[in-house]
Scaffold this active site. Structure first.
Site, PDB file in Angstrom:
ATOM      1  N   ASP A 263       0.862  -1.172   0.000  1.00  0.00           N
ATOM      2  CA  ASP A 263       0.000   0.000   0.000  1.00  0.00           C
ATOM      3  C   ASP A 263       0.908   1.235   0.000  1.00  0.00           C
ATOM      4  OD1 ASP A 263      -3.222   0.549   1.608  1.00  0.00           O
ATOM      5  OD2 ASP A 263      -2.123   1.737   0.132  1.00  0.00           O
TER       6      ASP A 263
HETATM    7  C1  GLC Z   1      -4.404   4.159  -0.197  1.00  0.00           C
HETATM    8  C2  GLC Z   1      -5.283   2.993   0.170  1.00  0.00           C
HETATM    9  C3  GLC Z   1      -5.338   1.909  -0.879  1.00  0.00           C
HETATM   10  C4  GLC Z   1      -5.191   2.533  -2.253  1.00  0.00           C
HETATM   11  C5  GLC Z   1      -3.788   3.084  -2.328  1.00  0.00           C
HETATM   12  C6  GLC Z   1      -3.500   3.754  -3.679  1.00  0.00           C
HETATM   13  O1  GLC Z   1      -3.704   4.619   0.922  1.00  0.00           O
HETATM   14  O2  GLC Z   1      -5.040   2.367   1.418  1.00  0.00           O
HETATM   15  O3  GLC Z   1      -6.594   1.226  -0.722  1.00  0.00           O
HETATM   16  O4  GLC Z   1      -5.408   1.558  -3.259  1.00  0.00           O
HETATM   17  O5  GLC Z   1      -3.515   4.018  -1.291  1.00  0.00           O
HETATM   18  O6  GLC Z   1      -4.274   4.898  -3.834  1.00  0.00           O
END
Ligand code: GLC
Length: 710
Positions: A263
């Site tokens: 993430d």
């Molecule tokens: C965010 C979220 C995740 C998302 C990622 C990219 O912090 O936790 O669900 O896909 O970043 O945007």
């Protein structure tokens, strides 16, 4: 490309090239080629290095991505195309109801169609990968991200995960209109202590396996191409550097051979968690644990080369990760066509098509949950009606992850009602101030009151310690119900809210969630009886925050308090509220009542390897055809580890014609009876099982099935 060509390509790549393939940056890094400013400068990137990275986060638009792809394939020494990944969670330009609503449809075909429509729209815009489905089981409405989850139940979330992976990917991601899907957030992100986003989890091994891992396993079995690591820890180790979780459970146990992506800066955050000494240590731990792509941290960028050169990290681990990324690009056909489906013509043709807009309307019809109705619904076009509350004309009802949605197209409830019945005597008061509205409400046949949360109150990081309706919204319902008994309360939001007070003062309550770009058209159709509601709660709706986390799948304990009694001292119960939620998982009404026959079993005893069929006859007592979400629950009466008083093991949404009868059956095998035993192996123990076939998780309609055999 075939595998030997991919291997030859990998062999010919420099270490720097390979590391760059494992880095994902957002669009802010791609200014003028060669100019390094802003975030790129912080990441200490040189020259056109951002353009040599393997994938890009959060960019979309056919023109933009074709131009960016040209620059990236030109800059990459082997002209390897980039992957474009984006959060298309519940729709691209057309936002559908939020995922907790889609879960409440109890309709996997609908979930698949929504994912397919989202894939068509975003692939036309040049997107290759979506960071969806989010499958995290969530039982704590204090956590703002329950909005993105199908709900509280492992089985429902698993079925929704399979449907959405299929909807996004089809049978071949290379085909037009398909994108690679990414199951997230691995694992147990929905179980943060105290419901506070990004917090640690404290769950047992049995809870991890029984309640939280199943939907990811289902997504892997459905062939999901990527899995995203979660921000939280499991057993005191951040998921992103948790080798047992990523290599042991995800890859070895579940058999996942796709790409694992962190993430956002989750690799870097392991330093902040305190379990990585520095960025280089974080990079070594994450890559060794099995995390292939480092999203938006500079750990891989700054740490991997030195770690390989010092011998701390074997280059073969980098090769393994890069090969998975190259295979994903190959599966998508990017080596032959780096743009895939991205074309401005396709965008014009596909985005907001009439078919997709009708799906958006229909989705809201099937996801809204009628919790209470004393007969005030459906309304009649001849009635004098007031519609009250700021949310009745707010465009902020699309969902906080609808970053690509065209908000100029959002249909508010006011617009929808004006569209549906322009001749109706409906007056709107789009304010939370009760004075003017309650004066007018005195003379109305019915009053629709809009309460709850708009999209700015749910989603990532939007944790709430108190999920009660706002004071203003409680006052609104109190004021209006004081002058008119026919109050229809519509609850907007991305989480179960504390509506007990409003519920007690309302003649009808309709949970509409965040219905998306055109969803209010469906809500208006329900209110005036052009559509018949059929949604069921995918997440329990508590009396108050003090009950959280809560689920229907409770345990007996050694001191179970009998239901429907007040507080009993020395039993497991609260002094001030019931144990049960205000509305339980699976609950929801339609405009027609469906009568269930007794549960029939074609055999009362099964041996190992055998199955039984449980069935009921549904009778529609109303004057409208009714979609009915029939639910199968199983209770293991005695077992070597404690088991919930019931667990969902099946559901079918069937149409029961007005006045007609339909037979619905479920096959029960050992798979429906099994659980993780003391040794953490799946087993089904001999003994008696209660088989419930009911309309919700409270239903007592059941029969007893015995499993025999050692
Ligand atoms: C965010 C979220 C995740 C998302 C990622 C990219 O912090 O936790 O669900 O896909 O970043 O945007």
């Amino acid at each position: 490309m075939n595998n030997s060509e991919l291997s030859a390509l990998l062999k010919d790549m420099s270490l720097d090239e390979k590391i760059e393939q494992l880095i994902q940056l957002h669009g802010g890094f791609f200014g003028e080629v060669g100019t390094i400013t802003g975030p790129a400068a912080e990441f200490k990137m040189t020259g056109d290095q951002p353009y040599r990275t393997g994938s890009v986060l959060g960019e979309a638009g056919a023109k933009r991505l074709r131009e960016l792809q040209d620059k990236m394939t030109a800059a990459q020494p082997h002209h390897i195309p980039a992957l474009f990944m984006a959060d298309v969670i519940h729709g691209y330009k057309t936002a559908f109801p939020v995922p907790i609503a889609i879960g409440s449809s109890f309709n996997t075909e609908l979930a698949e169609k929504i994912a397919e429509a989202a894939a068509k729209e975003c692939s036309a815009a040049g997107v290759h990968v979506t960071f969806s489905p989010m499958v995290d089981v969530s039982r704590d409405a204090r956590w703002g991200r329950c909005m993105e989850s199908p709900g509280e139940d492992p089985y429902l979330n698993s079925e929704m995960a399979k449907a959405e992976v299929k909807g996004f990917q089809g049978d071949d991601v290379k085909k037009p209109g398909r994108v690679a899907a990414c199951a997230k957030h691995f694992a147990a992100y929905g179980a943060p202590v105290a419901g506070r986003d990004y917090n640690v989890t404290e769950i047992s091994e049995h809870t991890l396996y029984e309640d939280y891992l199943k939907p990811y396993r289902a997504a892997v079995e459905a062939g999901v191409k990527l899995v995203m690591t979660a921000f939280n820890t499991i057993d005191r180790k951040p998921c992103t550097t948790n080798k047992r979780l990523l290599r042991g459970i995800l890859r070895d146990d579940m058999g996942f051979d796709g790409v694992v992506i962190s993430d956002y800066n989750a690799v870097g955050e392991t330093v902040i968690h305190g379990s990585s000494y520095d960025k280089r240590d974080a990079a070594v731990k994450a890559l060794s644990a099995g995390c292939d792509i480092d999203m938006m941290s500079d750990c891989y960028l700054s740490g991997l080369r030195a770690a390989v050169q010092s011998g701390e990290l074997d280059e073969s681990l980098i090769d393994e990760a890069v090969m998975r990324v190259l295979k994903l690009k190959n599966d998508l056909g990017l080596f032959e066509n780096p743009y895939k489906d991205g074309s401005e013509e396709a965008e014009r043709e596909i985005i907001f098509s009439k078919e997709i807009q009708e799906l958006g309307r229909k989705a809201a019809v099937e996801t809204a949950v009628l919790l209470k109705n004393n007969g005030v619904l459906p309304l009649s076009i001849s009635q004098k009606i007031a519609v009250v509350g700021e949310l009745c004309d707010s465009p902020m009802i699309v969902g906080s992850w609808s970053i690509f949605a065209d908000r100029s197209r959002t249909v508010t409830l006011k617009k929808a009602l004006e569209t549906l019945c322009p001749e109706c005597d409906i007056k709107f008061f789009p304010s939370d101030n009760a004075d003017e509205a309650s004066e007018y409400a005195k003379g109305c046949d019915a009053v629709i009151v809009c309460v709850g949360e708009n999209e700015e109150h749910t989603g990532e990081s939007m944790s709430k310690a108190d999920i009660s309706l706002s004071e203003a919204h409680n006052r609104l319902v109190e004021a209006v119900s004081g002058v008119n008994k026919n109050v229809v309360t519509l609850v907007f939001g991305g989480r179960p809210l504390g509506i007990a007070r409003a519920d007690s003062l309302s003649a009808a309550v309709l949970e509409v969630w965040l219905p998306g770009t055109v969803g209010c058209l469906g809500i208006a159709d329900i209110l005036f009886g052009r559509e018949n509601p059929s949604g069921r709660l995918s997440m329990s709706l508590p009396y108050c925050s003090g009950q959280l986390p809560i689920t229907y799948a409770m345990y007996k304990t050694g001191r179970p308090k009998p239901e429907n009694t007040g507080f009993i001292r020395y039993m497991s119960n609260y002094m001030d509220v019931p144990n049960r939620p205000l509305y339980s998982f699976g609950q929801g009404l339609g405009y027609s009542e469906i009568e269930y026959s007794a549960v029939r079993l074609d055999k009362d005893v099964i041996g190992r390897g055998e199955s039984a069929r449980a069935s009921v006859t549904l009778k529609n007592l109303g004057e409208r055809d009714q979609l009915e979400a029939v639910q199968l629950y199983i209770r293991d009466e005695k077992s070597s580890v404690v088991r919930p008083t019931r667990e969902l093991k099946g559901f079918k949404k069937v149409l029961v014609p007005a006045g007609g009868e339909v037979e619905v059956g479920f096959i029960i095998t050992e798979r429906e009876l099994e659980f993780y035993g003391e040794d953490m192996r799946l087993c089904a123990e001999p003994g008696d099982f209660k088989v419930f076939v009911t309309r919700d998780s409270l239903g007592e309609n059941c029969a007893t099935l015995r499993l025999e055999g050692g």
